[in-house]
Design an enzyme around this catalytic site. Structure first.
Site, PDB file in Angstrom:
ATOM      1  N   HIS A 160     125.332  73.385  46.149  1.00  0.00           N
ATOM      2  CA  HIS A 160     124.098  73.499  45.376  1.00  0.00           C
ATOM      3  C   HIS A 160     124.392  73.599  43.875  1.00  0.00           C
ATOM      4  O   HIS A 160     123.673  73.024  43.048  1.00  0.00           O
ATOM      5  CB  HIS A 160     123.321  74.729  45.855  1.00  0.00           C
ATOM      6  CG  HIS A 160     122.045  74.968  45.130  1.00  0.00           C
ATOM      7  ND1 HIS A 160     121.840  76.071  44.331  1.00  0.00           N
ATOM      8  CD2 HIS A 160     120.899  74.256  45.061  1.00  0.00           C
ATOM      9  CE1 HIS A 160     120.635  76.028  43.826  1.00  0.00           C
ATOM     10  NE2 HIS A 160     120.029  74.936  44.247  1.00  0.00           N
ATOM     11  N   GLU A 172     125.259  70.160  42.663  1.00  0.00           N
ATOM     12  CA  GLU A 172     124.018  69.374  42.516  1.00  0.00           C
ATOM     13  C   GLU A 172     123.372  69.634  41.159  1.00  0.00           C
ATOM     14  O   GLU A 172     122.943  68.701  40.476  1.00  0.00           O
ATOM     15  CB  GLU A 172     123.063  69.725  43.651  1.00  0.00           C
ATOM     16  CG  GLU A 172     121.700  69.068  43.546  1.00  0.00           C
ATOM     17  CD  GLU A 172     120.564  70.011  43.887  1.00  0.00           C
ATOM     18  OE1 GLU A 172     119.622  70.124  43.079  1.00  0.00           O
ATOM     19  OE2 GLU A 172     120.618  70.632  44.961  1.00  0.00           O
ATOM     20  N   HIS A 173     123.304  70.888  40.751  1.00  0.00           N
ATOM     21  CA  HIS A 173     122.737  71.218  39.441  1.00  0.00           C
ATOM     22  C   HIS A 173     123.582  70.649  38.310  1.00  0.00           C
ATOM     23  O   HIS A 173     123.069  70.095  37.337  1.00  0.00           O
ATOM     24  CB  HIS A 173     122.649  72.745  39.283  1.00  0.00           C
ATOM     25  CG  HIS A 173     121.430  73.344  39.900  1.00  0.00           C
ATOM     26  ND1 HIS A 173     120.511  74.084  39.174  1.00  0.00           N
ATOM     27  CD2 HIS A 173     120.962  73.337  41.176  1.00  0.00           C
ATOM     28  CE1 HIS A 173     119.546  74.496  39.975  1.00  0.00           C
ATOM     29  NE2 HIS A 173     119.797  74.065  41.198  1.00  0.00           N
ATOM     30  N   GLU A 223     117.090  81.543  40.369  1.00  0.00           N
ATOM     31  CA  GLU A 223     116.532  80.863  41.543  1.00  0.00           C
ATOM     32  C   GLU A 223     116.683  81.729  42.794  1.00  0.00           C
ATOM     33  O   GLU A 223     115.776  81.792  43.632  1.00  0.00           O
ATOM     34  CB  GLU A 223     117.243  79.519  41.729  1.00  0.00           C
ATOM     35  CG  GLU A 223     116.655  78.649  42.817  1.00  0.00           C
ATOM     36  CD  GLU A 223     117.361  77.317  42.937  1.00  0.00           C
ATOM     37  OE1 GLU A 223     117.016  76.558  43.873  1.00  0.00           O
ATOM     38  OE2 GLU A 223     118.256  77.013  42.130  1.00  0.00           O
TER      39      GLU A 223
END
Length: 424
Positions: A46, A49-50, A126
């Site tokens: 993740h 991905e960012h 997040e």
């Protein structure tokens, strides 16, 4: 017409030319996700991905966003348990630009230390947001308590401790080891030229090497553990998820399970929606979902209700499981669900993004794109007897796994030590 090409290094390209539209959806898929992470690297997919949006030697993060916005396009990405996807939608005339930006991000991201520090803070926020939203948190908790010893039970987003620990070298090493050609699929749908896309991808990606077999642990079937976890929060509703073992992506029973899902809680006409919301007014949100992976799956029920009615909602869900196990579904329910399934597929075909997503997922899951007619034939072949057999197995035990967030339903006791650690 769907066309498929495999480059010499193993990268797969699938495209579908739809000549009557004026746009194209493109996606770079990697068959790598949270299920591939060690405990120390929990959440690294993740974070990568960012970070792929945070600049390359030839483009800053601002320039990536500006170039896409300038041509009226849309670019995004997501990470799941089993794969990661970087995707863009543009007008057909801007396909070369979209390919250039996606490939630049994918192959040349800088992973600047300062950018990583800022983005880790974004992801920590997040995580806080997820923890503050009980209808999001409860699904992660359910997976963790259901599969406590399997990687598929772990959260995609990681933990504050692991996310804070990552370095740029960690990300580069993970990409080198895991983003290998045999895990990569490029899918595209819209008004496009297949040969031109293949030629571009071959020029940009043709030198990639490596194999998933060098690093991935052997797939193991997750063992369903009917655990329970109650996370108390000072909110008005009990947000609950409860469930039983399901089926894997590779099982043809997934078609029968899709129909069972629809009958029980997948639509406004479903039994639980009608019984719990419409007839009794006990919940605003209530439904079911089937979560299927390559290695296994589960079938879950969810609802948000007041603490005074939470036990009643749980009992109504259990009662409907007993009912459908003993009495099955009606021919009317079966046909209605088949029609709804067909409608969803057909309407999804009207979106280039949906077409691109379907092709990418199919290629990763099955090594081919399943023809629509093949899917519909298997759905249409499901019988009342198939649903009865599946229900008999799924609901043979009343020992459900359960997670709740909010007031503790029925005065349940605190979680055990392992589950409290999960809550943290």
């Amino acid at each position: 017409m769907i066309q498929r090409e495999v480059l010499p290094n193993g990268i797969r390209i699938v495209t579908e030319n739809i000549s009557y539209v004026q746009s194209v959806a493109l996606g770079i898929w990697v068959g790598v996700g949270a299920r591939d992470e060690s405990d120390k690297l929990r959440g690294v997919s993740h974070v990568i991905e960012h970070m792929l949006f945070k600049g390359t030697p030839s483009r800053t993060a601002q320039q990536i966003a500006d170039e896409i916005d300038t041509v009226g396009g849309d670019i995004n990405a997501f990470t799941s348990k089993e794969n990661t996807c970087y995707h863009v939608r543009v007008l057909s005339e801007h396909v070369p630009l979209a390919l250039d930006i996606l490939s630049d991000m994918f192959l040349n991201s800088s992973f600047d230390t300062e950018e990583l520090g800022r983005e880790k803070n974004v992801i920590l926020e997040e995580i806080k947001q997820r923890d503050d939203e009980p209808d999001d948190l409860v699904h992660d908790l359910f997976a963790e308590v259901t599969w406590p010893t399997h990687v598929l039970g772990k959260s995609v987003i990681g933990t504050p401790e692991t996310v804070s620990s990552f370095t740029s070298d960690d990300l580069r090493s993970y990409i080198k080891n895991c983003y290998t050609p045999d895990t990569i699929v490029i899918s595209a749908a819209g008004n496009l030229n297949h040969d031109e896309i293949v030629a571009y991808i071959a020029a940009k990606f043709g030198d990639l090497t490596g194999s998933v077999a060098d690093w991935r642990a052997a797939d193991t079937t997750p063992v369903f553990a009917p655990g329970k976890i109650y996370v108390e929060k000072p909110i008005e509703q009990v947000n609950l998820v409860m469930g039983v073992p399901g089926v894997s992506q590779q099982s043809d029973e997934k078609y029968a399970l899709s129909i069972l899902d629809n009958v029980l809680g997948g639509s406004m006409s479903s039994r639980l929606f009608q019984e719990i919301r419409e007839k009794r007014g006990l919940a605003y949100s209530v439904g079911t979902y089937a979560q299927s992976y390559q290695e296994g799956g589960y079938f879950a029920f969810y609802a948000g209700t007041g603490v005074a009615t939470s036990e009643q909602v749980i009992e109504l869900i259990k009662a409907e499981c007993v009912n459908i196990q003993k009495n099955g579904v009606t021919e009317k329910e079966l046909q209605r669900s088949k029609n709804q399934f067909r409608g969803g597929i057909v309407m999804g075909q009207e979106s280039m993004n949906s077409r691109m997503m379907r092709m990418g997922r199919n290629e990763l899951n099955y090594g081919r794109v399943l023809p629509i007619q093949e899917i519909m034939d298997k759905i249409n072949a499901v019988t009342v007897g198939d649903i009865a057999s599946l229900s008999e197995r799924l609901f043979a035990s009343e020992d459900f796994s359960m997670a709740t967030v909010g007031p503790v339903p029925g005065g349940a006791t605190e979680t055990d030590e392992d589950e409290e650690e999960t809550e943290e």
